[in-house]
Design an enzyme around this catalytic site. Structure first.
Site, PDB file in Angstrom:
ATOM      1  N   SER A   1       0.821  -1.214   0.000  1.00 32.26           N
ATOM      2  CA  SER A   1       0.000   0.000   0.000  1.00 32.26           C
ATOM      3  C   SER A   1       0.852   1.259   0.000  1.00 32.26           C
ATOM      4  O   SER A   1       0.316   2.362  -0.063  1.00 32.26           O
ATOM      5  CB  SER A   1      -0.913   0.009   1.233  1.00 32.26           C
ATOM      6  OG  SER A   1      -0.149   0.026   2.427  1.00 32.26           O
TER       7      SER A   1
ATOM      8  N   HIS B   1      -2.471  -3.059  -5.720  1.00 35.91           N
ATOM      9  CA  HIS B   1      -2.899  -2.724  -4.368  1.00 35.91           C
ATOM     10  C   HIS B   1      -4.402  -2.913  -4.215  1.00 35.91           C
ATOM     11  O   HIS B   1      -5.199  -2.096  -4.670  1.00 35.91           O
ATOM     12  CB  HIS B   1      -2.493  -1.270  -4.058  1.00 35.91           C
ATOM     13  CG  HIS B   1      -2.934  -0.787  -2.719  1.00 35.91           C
ATOM     14  ND1 HIS B   1      -3.140   0.548  -2.435  1.00 35.91           N
ATOM     15  CD2 HIS B   1      -3.215  -1.467  -1.573  1.00 35.91           C
ATOM     16  CE1 HIS B   1      -3.535   0.673  -1.184  1.00 35.91           C
ATOM     17  NE2 HIS B   1      -3.573  -0.541  -0.649  1.00 35.91           N
TER      18      HIS B   1
END
Length: 295
Positions: A127, A152
């Site tokens: 992330s 992500h």
């Protein structure tokens, strides 16, 4: 779009990490029609992941979101292993382990023992950590940096619609296009970003969360008021302090430090109160106490 789409050319998905994120990625992969392998170094975690899939697929049938036959077929497409040798032959390997560059580099080094010379895409669910840096370490280990990308997903994976696709400096256009097509085949909306610290999602979100902690530390308002004002006034589904508890205060701290270092700016450093809560072991939902106390 099915798992046999020619746009991405992917039939087999390997997920490294059987925790909440990895398990969620594996679930949507199998539901979308892909042969899926879940690897975790912990045999106990592998068992927990399989039990979670059984529970969630059963619940989906009970709620009328899937037929019993579709759920059984999806489960039949997933295999589980704690031996990386059993995770060979994937068209894409998606890493979903702890948010630590050193750990991720070590994981990809181990993956390359079985994938060196392969045409497989290597993807990280990070992330915030640099895709370019991870791709460089893959290249040093004998892999192809042009086939490395960020993918992500957001928690909870089966519910959240977004996949943030991160292009590293070395990532090829073909790999970006195939990864976007794969995410869409999994039922997600894929939006592309370039490789800068925190990408888009956390670069925008984490400073807001940090300001929520500063507002609390400086006595501007009580936690419920800070969250309520942001929910009712800005139409957010969850206030910044409650969201930080949900994400994990330690994770928030880590991402903010990555932002501060990667963007060379102290304004991204975590609020002293946030750091203090982490030092006290109050990490949010996962420890039953963070900003709020949970039963």
């Amino acid at each position: 779009m099915s798992g046999t789409s020619s746009e991405h050319g992917i039939k087999k998905v390997v997920v490294i990490g059987g925790g909440q994120m990895g398990g969620g990625i594996a679930q949507i992969s199998a539901v979308a029609g892909f042969e899926t392998v879940v690897f975790d170094v912990s045999a106990d975690q592998v068992k927990r992941c399989e039990a979670t899939h059984d529970k969630l697929l059963t619940r989906a049938v009970e709620k009328g979101r899937m037929t019993a036959d579709d759920a059984a077929a999806a489960k039949g497409r997933i295999s589980y292993t704690s031996d990386l040798k059993n995770a060979k032959g994937g068209d894409i390997v998606i890493e979903a382990v702890v948010e630590d560059l050193g750990v991720k580099q070590q994981v990809f080094g181990q993956v390359l023992e079985h994938y060196k010379g392969s045409n497989a895409i290597l993807a990280s669910n990070t992330s915030s950590i640099s895709i370019t840096a991870m791709a460089a370490s893959v290249e040093k280990a004998g892999g192809d940096a042009s086939k490395f990308i960020g993918m992500h997903f957001f928690y909870p994976v089966p519910v959240m619609k977004l996949v943030e696709v991160i292009r590293g400096l070395q990532t090829s256009d073909e790999v970006v296009a195939r990864t976007i097509a794969l995410a869409e085949a999994m039922g997600k909306t894929a939006l592309a970003a370039n490789d800068r610290a925190g990408f888009v999602s956390n670069r925008v979100l984490m400073p807001m969360i940090n300001e929520g902690f500063y507002a609390l530390m400086e006595g501007v308002a009580e936690p419920e008021a800070i969250d309520g004002i942001m929910q009712l006034g800005c139409n957010f589904p969850m206030g910044p302090l409650r969201l930080a508890d949900f994400i994990g205060l330690d994770t928030c701290c880590h991402i903010m430090n990555v932002l501060a270092e990667g963007l060379n700016s102290d304004r991204y450093k975590p609020c002293p109160l946030l750091k203090q809560l982490v030092e006290a072991g109050r990490l949010g939902n996962k420890t039953m106490r963070g900003v709020y106390k949970y039963d």
